[in-house]
Design a protein around this motif. Structure first.
Motif, mmCIF file in Angstrom:
data_model
loop_
_atom_site.group_PDB
_atom_site.id
_atom_site.type_symbol
_atom_site.label_atom_id
_atom_site.label_comp_id
_atom_site.label_asym_id
_atom_site.label_seq_id
_atom_site.Cartn_x
_atom_site.Cartn_y
_atom_site.Cartn_z
ATOM 1 N N TYR A 71 0.812 -1.206 0.000
ATOM 2 C CA TYR A 71 0.000 0.000 0.000
ATOM 3 C C TYR A 71 0.849 1.261 0.000
ATOM 4 C CZ TYR A 71 0.398 -0.733 5.098
ATOM 5 O OH TYR A 71 0.854 -0.970 6.375
ATOM 6 N N ALA A 72 2.128 1.174 0.362
ATOM 7 C CA ALA A 72 3.004 2.326 0.190
ATOM 8 C C ALA A 72 3.275 2.568 -1.293
ATOM 9 C CB ALA A 72 4.318 2.104 0.936
ATOM 10 N N VAL A 73 3.437 1.472 -2.043
ATOM 11 C CA VAL A 73 3.584 1.593 -3.497
ATOM 12 C C VAL A 73 2.304 2.165 -4.098
ATOM 13 C CG1 VAL A 73 3.947 0.332 -5.648
ATOM 14 C CG2 VAL A 73 5.235 -0.295 -3.596
ATOM 15 N N GLY A 74 1.159 1.675 -3.634
ATOM 16 C CA GLY A 74 -0.117 2.169 -4.146
ATOM 17 C C GLY A 74 -0.317 3.642 -3.879
ATOM 18 N N ALA A 75 0.080 4.100 -2.700
ATOM 19 C CA ALA A 75 -0.045 5.525 -2.390
ATOM 20 C C ALA A 75 0.814 6.368 -3.312
ATOM 21 C CB ALA A 75 0.341 5.767 -0.933
ATOM 22 N N ALA A 76 2.015 5.890 -3.613
ATOM 23 C CA ALA A 76 2.863 6.611 -4.563
ATOM 24 C C ALA A 76 2.265 6.580 -5.959
ATOM 25 C CB ALA A 76 4.270 6.004 -4.568
ATOM 26 N N MET A 77 1.626 5.460 -6.324
ATOM 27 C CA MET A 77 1.004 5.350 -7.646
ATOM 28 C C MET A 77 -0.163 6.294 -7.814
ATOM 29 S SD MET A 77 2.882 3.190 -9.127
ATOM 30 C CE MET A 77 1.871 3.007 -10.570
ATOM 31 N N ALA A 78 -0.719 6.808 -6.714
ATOM 32 C CA ALA A 78 -1.824 7.761 -6.817
ATOM 33 C C ALA A 78 -1.409 9.010 -7.581
ATOM 34 C CB ALA A 78 -2.318 8.140 -5.421
ATOM 35 N N CYS A 108 -5.616 11.993 -4.343
ATOM 36 C CA CYS A 108 -4.185 11.891 -4.017
ATOM 37 C C CYS A 108 -3.951 12.039 -2.510
ATOM 38 C CB CYS A 108 -3.393 12.941 -4.787
ATOM 39 S SG CYS A 108 -3.346 12.655 -6.568
ATOM 40 N N ALA A 109 -4.698 12.956 -1.878
ATOM 41 C CA ALA A 109 -4.536 13.147 -0.443
ATOM 42 C C ALA A 109 -4.976 11.912 0.332
ATOM 43 C CB ALA A 109 -5.334 14.369 0.008
ATOM 44 N N GLY A 110 -6.101 11.303 -0.091
ATOM 45 C CA GLY A 110 -6.568 10.106 0.598
ATOM 46 C C GLY A 110 -5.592 8.952 0.487
ATOM 47 N N LEU A 111 -5.050 8.740 -0.722
ATOM 48 C CA LEU A 111 -4.097 7.656 -0.896
ATOM 49 C C LEU A 111 -2.756 7.984 -0.249
ATOM 50 C CD1 LEU A 111 -4.980 6.642 -4.548
ATOM 51 C CD2 LEU A 111 -5.663 5.541 -2.434
ATOM 52 N N LEU A 112 -2.441 9.260 -0.150
ATOM 53 C CA LEU A 112 -1.229 9.642 0.576
ATOM 54 C C LEU A 112 -1.356 9.295 2.058
ATOM 55 C CD1 LEU A 112 1.531 11.037 0.658
ATOM 56 C CD2 LEU A 112 0.332 13.217 0.954
ATOM 57 N N ALA A 164 -10.056 -2.528 -14.442
ATOM 58 C CA ALA A 164 -8.664 -2.605 -14.899
ATOM 59 C C ALA A 164 -7.703 -2.449 -13.726
ATOM 60 C CB ALA A 164 -8.399 -1.536 -15.950
ATOM 61 N N GLY A 165 -8.022 -1.530 -12.812
ATOM 62 C CA GLY A 165 -7.179 -1.363 -11.635
ATOM 63 C C GLY A 165 -7.150 -2.612 -10.770
ATOM 64 N N THR A 166 -8.300 -3.300 -10.670
ATOM 65 C CA THR A 166 -8.330 -4.556 -9.918
ATOM 66 C C THR A 166 -7.434 -5.600 -10.575
ATOM 67 O OG1 THR A 166 -10.605 -4.064 -9.239
ATOM 68 C CG2 THR A 166 -9.841 -6.341 -8.987
ATOM 69 N N ALA A 214 -11.642 7.509 -15.611
ATOM 70 C CA ALA A 214 -11.133 6.148 -15.810
ATOM 71 C C ALA A 214 -9.876 5.923 -14.983
ATOM 72 C CB ALA A 214 -10.846 5.906 -17.293
ATOM 73 N N THR A 215 -8.996 6.932 -14.945
ATOM 74 C CA THR A 215 -7.763 6.786 -14.173
ATOM 75 C C THR A 215 -8.043 6.789 -12.680
ATOM 76 O OG1 THR A 215 -6.640 7.979 -15.949
ATOM 77 C CG2 THR A 215 -5.429 7.685 -13.894
ATOM 78 N N ALA A 216 -9.082 7.528 -12.252
ATOM 79 C CA ALA A 216 -9.456 7.509 -10.835
ATOM 80 C C ALA A 216 -9.872 6.099 -10.412
ATOM 81 C CB ALA A 216 -10.589 8.495 -10.576
ATOM 82 N N GLY A 217 -10.719 5.442 -11.228
ATOM 83 C CA GLY A 217 -11.083 4.060 -10.928
ATOM 84 C C GLY A 217 -9.887 3.139 -10.966
ATOM 85 N N LEU A 218 -8.982 3.379 -11.922
ATOM 86 C CA LEU A 218 -7.769 2.565 -12.036
ATOM 87 C C LEU A 218 -6.925 2.660 -10.771
ATOM 88 C CD1 LEU A 218 -5.804 0.923 -13.937
ATOM 89 C CD2 LEU A 218 -4.808 3.133 -14.524
ATOM 90 N N VAL A 219 -6.727 3.871 -10.291
ATOM 91 C CA VAL A 219 -5.894 4.075 -9.099
ATOM 92 C C VAL A 219 -6.524 3.419 -7.877
ATOM 93 C CG1 VAL A 219 -5.028 5.830 -7.509
ATOM 94 C CG2 VAL A 219 -4.787 6.158 -9.966
ATOM 95 N N LEU A 220 -7.842 3.567 -7.721
ATOM 96 C CA LEU A 220 -8.502 2.951 -6.572
ATOM 97 C C LEU A 220 -8.417 1.432 -6.633
ATOM 98 C CD1 LEU A 220 -11.724 5.103 -6.104
ATOM 99 C CD2 LEU A 220 -9.756 4.961 -4.576
ATOM 100 N N GLY A 221 -8.655 0.875 -7.825
ATOM 101 C CA GLY A 221 -8.644 -0.577 -7.956
ATOM 102 C C GLY A 221 -7.295 -1.199 -7.681
ATOM 103 N N GLU A 222 -6.221 -0.536 -8.106
ATOM 104 C CA GLU A 222 -4.890 -1.125 -7.921
ATOM 105 C C GLU A 222 -4.253 -0.729 -6.599
ATOM 106 O OE1 GLU A 222 -2.134 0.142 -10.872
ATOM 107 O OE2 GLU A 222 -2.430 2.279 -10.487
#
Length: 300
Positions: A71-78, A108-112, A164-166, A214-222
């Motif tokens: 999830y640290a990688v995921g937060a950076a991917m946001a 971005c703030a939430g995933l950060l 796609a993010g999933t 689309a990218t917002a859903g992608l970021v949340l899914g992954e």
């Protein structure tokens, strides 16, 4: 972390190039799972450039996954969401409103927050059912994509992006479960099927609708799913006393993505009548003939 941020830049820029290629390709059936669309997009240099950036980003992401929690990688991917928004304004001539920029910042703030709440990488391998479960999840991604292809353009982009993010999330978890290549390891097949399905659905998501949504859903899914798997079964833990921050980050990121799905829809085709001009001319719609004024009858 620098590798994760570099991957975010690659993925965010690649999404815009792939959107340009997908929109230039013939729509075909419009299905959420349309392999022919991907083949048509492959004929364009922009899509090939996007695939090259994805390959570089994927390599950087694997390096990051081997050194820091999922999830640290995921937060950076946001950060790829912000990169996509900025690149779309340059390359696609998309004009984002203040609300959309605010929604980008919220996601971005939430995933950060999720990234700040992350602790050390776990060493667990999960229950025996996790590896075949990943393979089942990859199949479900394809089925959801097929159903989402029939949705209207606005929610279609978000749902396909989320699917796609999933798929990419399945890839992230599979990387942690593959010690060496083995044909008997279900995680290997989950990685291949999940990655292929993710590329297929993302191409369809970028063809119509909002690239940012689309990218917002992608970021949340992954991000969210792999983070939960890492915490529940792979030994990843939030920092002591910061579990509340992880929960808050999840809620904030979901709210931001929903805002992007609402305000990120493309405008309807055709000219929109000016309300002032409509009152003055009596037009019901653009191009309609003006109404004939009614003559007053003279008395006497």
């Amino acid at each position: 972390m620098m590798c994760a941020l570099g991957a975010a830049v690659c993925f965010g820029t690649a999404s815009v190039f792939q959107a340009m290629a997908a929109r230039a390709a013939e729509p075909g059936t419009g299905s959420g799972v349309d392999p022919a669309l991907m083949l048509r997009a492959l004929r364009q240099w922009r899509y090939l450039l996007g695939l090259g950036l994805d390959a570089v980003g994927f390599a950087l992401q694997i390096i990051a996954l081997l050194h820091i929690p999922i999830y640290a990688v995921g937060a950076a991917m946001a950060a790829s969401l912000a990169v996509t928004a900025v690149a779309a304004t340059r390359l696609l001539r998309v004009r984002l409103s203040g609300t959309e920029w605010g929604a980008v910042g919220v996601v971005c703030a939430g995933l950060l927050m999720l990234g700040l709440a992350s602790g050390e990488e776990g060493t667990g391998e999960g229950p025996p059912a996790l590896k075949p479960g990943l393979l089942v999840a990859a199949v479900l991604v394809l089925l959801v994509g097929a159903a989402a292809g029939r949705l209207p353009d606005g929610p279609r982009a978000l749902v396909l992006g989320l699917a796609a993010g999933t798929g990419f999330g399945v890839v992230e978890v599979s990387v942690r479960l593959i010690d060496g290549f083995s044909l008997t390891n279900p995680a290997v097949y989950a990685l291949l099927l999940g990655g292929g399905a993710a590329f297929l659905l993302l191409t369809s998501a970028l063809q119509r609708g909002s690239v940012t949504a689309a990218t917002a859903g992608l970021v949340l899914g992954e991000t969210v799913g792999p983070a939960l798997v890492g915490v529940a079964w792979l030994g990843d833990r939030p920092r002591e006393g910061l579990a509340w921050l992880a929960v808050t980050g999840f809620a904030v990121s979901v709210a931001g993505a929903l805002a992007l799905a609402r305000f990120g829809e493309p405008p309807p085709p055709g000219p929109t009548p000016d309300p002032v001009l409509k009152r003055r001319t009596g037009l019901k719609d653009p191009g309609a003939p003006p109404r004939t004024p009614r003559l007053k009858r003279r008395r006497g």
